[in-house]
Enzyme design. Sequence first.
Site, PDB file in Angstrom:
ATOM      1  N   GLY A  19      11.039  -3.716  -3.588  1.00 53.15           N
ATOM      2  CA  GLY A  19      10.007  -3.028  -4.368  1.00 53.15           C
ATOM      3  C   GLY A  19      10.425  -2.874  -5.817  1.00 53.15           C
ATOM      4  N   THR A  44       4.585  -3.570   0.350  1.00 52.32           N
ATOM      5  CA  THR A  44       4.179  -3.495  -1.053  1.00 52.32           C
ATOM      6  C   THR A  44       5.190  -4.193  -1.966  1.00 52.32           C
ATOM      7  OG1 THR A  44       5.299  -1.341  -1.273  1.00 52.32           O
ATOM      8  CG2 THR A  44       2.943  -1.300  -0.761  1.00 52.32           C
ATOM      9  N   SER A  84       9.036   2.960   1.111  1.00 50.52           N
ATOM     10  CA  SER A  84       7.815   3.770   1.240  1.00 50.52           C
ATOM     11  C   SER A  84       6.801   3.256   0.237  1.00 50.52           C
ATOM     12  CB  SER A  84       8.063   5.249   0.919  1.00 50.52           C
ATOM     13  OG  SER A  84       6.822   5.946   0.867  1.00 50.52           O
ATOM     14  N   ASN A 108      15.639   6.507  11.044  1.00 53.74           N
ATOM     15  CA  ASN A 108      16.433   5.300  11.313  1.00 53.74           C
ATOM     16  C   ASN A 108      17.451   5.020  10.204  1.00 53.74           C
ATOM     17  OD1 ASN A 108      15.179   4.783  13.779  1.00 53.74           O
ATOM     18  ND2 ASN A 108      13.467   3.719  12.786  1.00 53.74           N
ATOM     19  N   TYR A 154       1.423  10.995   1.758  1.00 50.75           N
ATOM     20  CA  TYR A 154       2.637  10.700   0.977  1.00 50.75           C
ATOM     21  C   TYR A 154       3.440  11.978   0.749  1.00 50.75           C
ATOM     22  CZ  TYR A 154       5.456   8.903  -2.965  1.00 50.75           C
ATOM     23  OH  TYR A 154       6.477   8.514  -3.810  1.00 50.75           O
TER      24      TYR A 154
HETATM   25  P1  NAD Z   1       7.208   0.040  -4.247  1.00 50.69           P
HETATM   26  O1  NAD Z   1       5.944   0.067  -3.458  1.00 50.69           O
HETATM   27  O2  NAD Z   1       7.306  -0.923  -5.373  1.00 50.69           O
HETATM   28  O3  NAD Z   1       8.457  -0.207  -3.301  1.00 50.69           O
HETATM   29  C1  NAD Z   1       8.528   0.271  -1.992  1.00 50.69           C
HETATM   30  C2  NAD Z   1       9.218  -0.765  -1.150  1.00 50.69           C
HETATM   31  O4  NAD Z   1       9.333  -0.272   0.204  1.00 50.69           O
HETATM   32  C3  NAD Z   1       8.431  -2.086  -1.057  1.00 50.69           C
HETATM   33  O5  NAD Z   1       9.288  -3.176  -1.266  1.00 50.69           O
HETATM   34  C4  NAD Z   1       7.871  -2.082   0.359  1.00 50.69           C
HETATM   35  O6  NAD Z   1       7.631  -3.363   0.868  1.00 50.69           O
HETATM   36  C5  NAD Z   1       8.967  -1.330   1.098  1.00 50.69           C
HETATM   37  N1  NAD Z   1       8.513  -0.706   2.341  1.00 50.69           N
HETATM   38  C6  NAD Z   1       7.441   0.094   2.537  1.00 50.69           C
HETATM   39  N2  NAD Z   1       7.379   0.475   3.821  1.00 50.69           N
HETATM   40  C7  NAD Z   1       8.431  -0.098   4.464  1.00 50.69           C
HETATM   41  C8  NAD Z   1       8.914  -0.083   5.778  1.00 50.69           C
HETATM   42  N3  NAD Z   1       8.300   0.619   6.751  1.00 50.69           N
HETATM   43  N4  NAD Z   1      10.025  -0.797   6.073  1.00 50.69           N
HETATM   44  C9  NAD Z   1      10.671  -1.512   5.116  1.00 50.69           C
HETATM   45  N5  NAD Z   1      10.261  -1.563   3.838  1.00 50.69           N
HETATM   46  C10 NAD Z   1       9.156  -0.869   3.514  1.00 50.69           C
HETATM   47  O7  NAD Z   1       7.446   1.540  -4.761  1.00 50.69           O
HETATM   48  P2  NAD Z   1       8.504   2.087  -5.814  1.00 50.69           P
HETATM   49  O8  NAD Z   1       7.767   2.616  -6.970  1.00 50.69           O
HETATM   50  O9  NAD Z   1       9.580   1.098  -6.033  1.00 50.69           O
HETATM   51  O10 NAD Z   1       9.090   3.347  -5.025  1.00 50.69           O
HETATM   52  C11 NAD Z   1      10.315   3.243  -4.322  1.00 50.69           C
HETATM   53  C12 NAD Z   1      10.692   4.591  -3.748  1.00 50.69           C
HETATM   54  O11 NAD Z   1      10.842   5.543  -4.807  1.00 50.69           O
HETATM   55  C13 NAD Z   1       9.660   5.148  -2.784  1.00 50.69           C
HETATM   56  O12 NAD Z   1      10.319   5.813  -1.727  1.00 50.69           O
HETATM   57  C14 NAD Z   1       8.918   6.150  -3.631  1.00 50.69           C
HETATM   58  O13 NAD Z   1       8.370   7.197  -2.866  1.00 50.69           O
HETATM   59  C15 NAD Z   1      10.001   6.657  -4.563  1.00 50.69           C
HETATM   60  N6  NAD Z   1       9.443   7.155  -5.810  1.00 50.69           N
HETATM   61  C16 NAD Z   1       9.002   6.279  -6.772  1.00 50.69           C
HETATM   62  C17 NAD Z   1       8.454   6.790  -7.940  1.00 50.69           C
HETATM   63  C18 NAD Z   1       7.962   5.883  -9.046  1.00 50.69           C
HETATM   64  O14 NAD Z   1       7.469   6.391 -10.050  1.00 50.69           O
HETATM   65  N7  NAD Z   1       8.080   4.564  -8.928  1.00 50.69           N
HETATM   66  C19 NAD Z   1       8.344   8.174  -8.116  1.00 50.69           C
HETATM   67  C20 NAD Z   1       8.767   9.001  -7.104  1.00 50.69           C
HETATM   68  C21 NAD Z   1       9.337   8.492  -5.963  1.00 50.69           C
END
Ligand code: NAD
Length: 319
Positions: A19, A44, A84, A108, A154
Amino acid sequence: MNAAFSRSWKHAVVTGGAGFVGSHLCTALLDSGAAVTCVDDFTTGRPENISGLRDRPGFELVRASVCEPFTVDRPPDLVLHFASPASPADYLRLPLHTMETGSLGTRNALALAHESGARFLLASTSEVYGDPQQHPQNERYRGNVNPVGPRSVYDEAKRFGEALTTAQADAHGTDTGIVRLFNTYGPRMRGHDGRAVPTFISQALAGEPLTVTGDGHQTRSLCYVDDTVRGILAAAAHGLRGPVNIGNPTEITMLDLARLVVELTGSTSEVRFIERPTDDPAVRCPDITLARDKLEWEPRVSAEEGLLRTIDWFRAHTD
Ligand code: NAD
């Protein structure tokens, strides 16, 4: 990286490593000399986010959902649980997947860390504060989340993940930490993932109107991804249990952000106001006193600089 709180990891597992944030973490860890296993189901995430890593020594990809128990080929000393869906457009489209990833997936990932004797870090979020009644938000604020609102899949999954992580540490002594990330932006975001920065940049570069929700006076605090990654790795290295806010306390209204993107892209796009989503927070700003004191961390990249770097990346990667 912060000199005070860096640590040499031998083998890090990054769930969600394909991600946006996860792929930058994989890169930073490989650069630091760690082997990295990325566990991702590509719900995603995108293969191109890690295409530059596939041939690097020490990098492994495990294509799996963390909602099922998963294994990696050797024990890690660090587990970063970042899997996520994170953008509202994604989690509203994937409500049950989001809740399962935050609950079963966290269980897990915690099990892997515990069995391996690894440090575990949960990617939590400023969304645990909901539509906050305290401003700025420090870690002691307990939040204002609607448990049956559209965003609850979420927000509550992350709140449950924090509770589970805390219970695991209390019950089994697992070395855990929790980082509450505030809005992060930068290269590798998807142009149409619904988050403000990539949406505005994509619209500005395409010469389309920038769609600002409501009257645009709601605020966010935007942290450039390099700063966020540095904060995450400082929290991992420090051993802090947390939770700890990682975000940029410089607040900006969505209308000002749209105008800044128009200016920095040199676009002729106008701003168009559209309906504001239900339970959209009115304000969002981290109190980062704890991160400053304990991790000696604070953001370094200004909004202008971070946006220019992101715009350059979007120009190079937009068809
Ligand atoms: P993103 O959607 O780009 O990345 C999430 C990644 O998780 C993706 O590669 C997706 O394929 C993978 N994923 C989702 N469900 C899965 C599952 N069940 N098993 C394996 N892989 C799975 O989002 P991001 O912006 O990179 O966010 C990454 C993390 O940081 C998340 O946990 C998010 O809640 C947290 N976060 C991000 C932000 C932000 O501003 N980007 C802010 C707060 C928290």
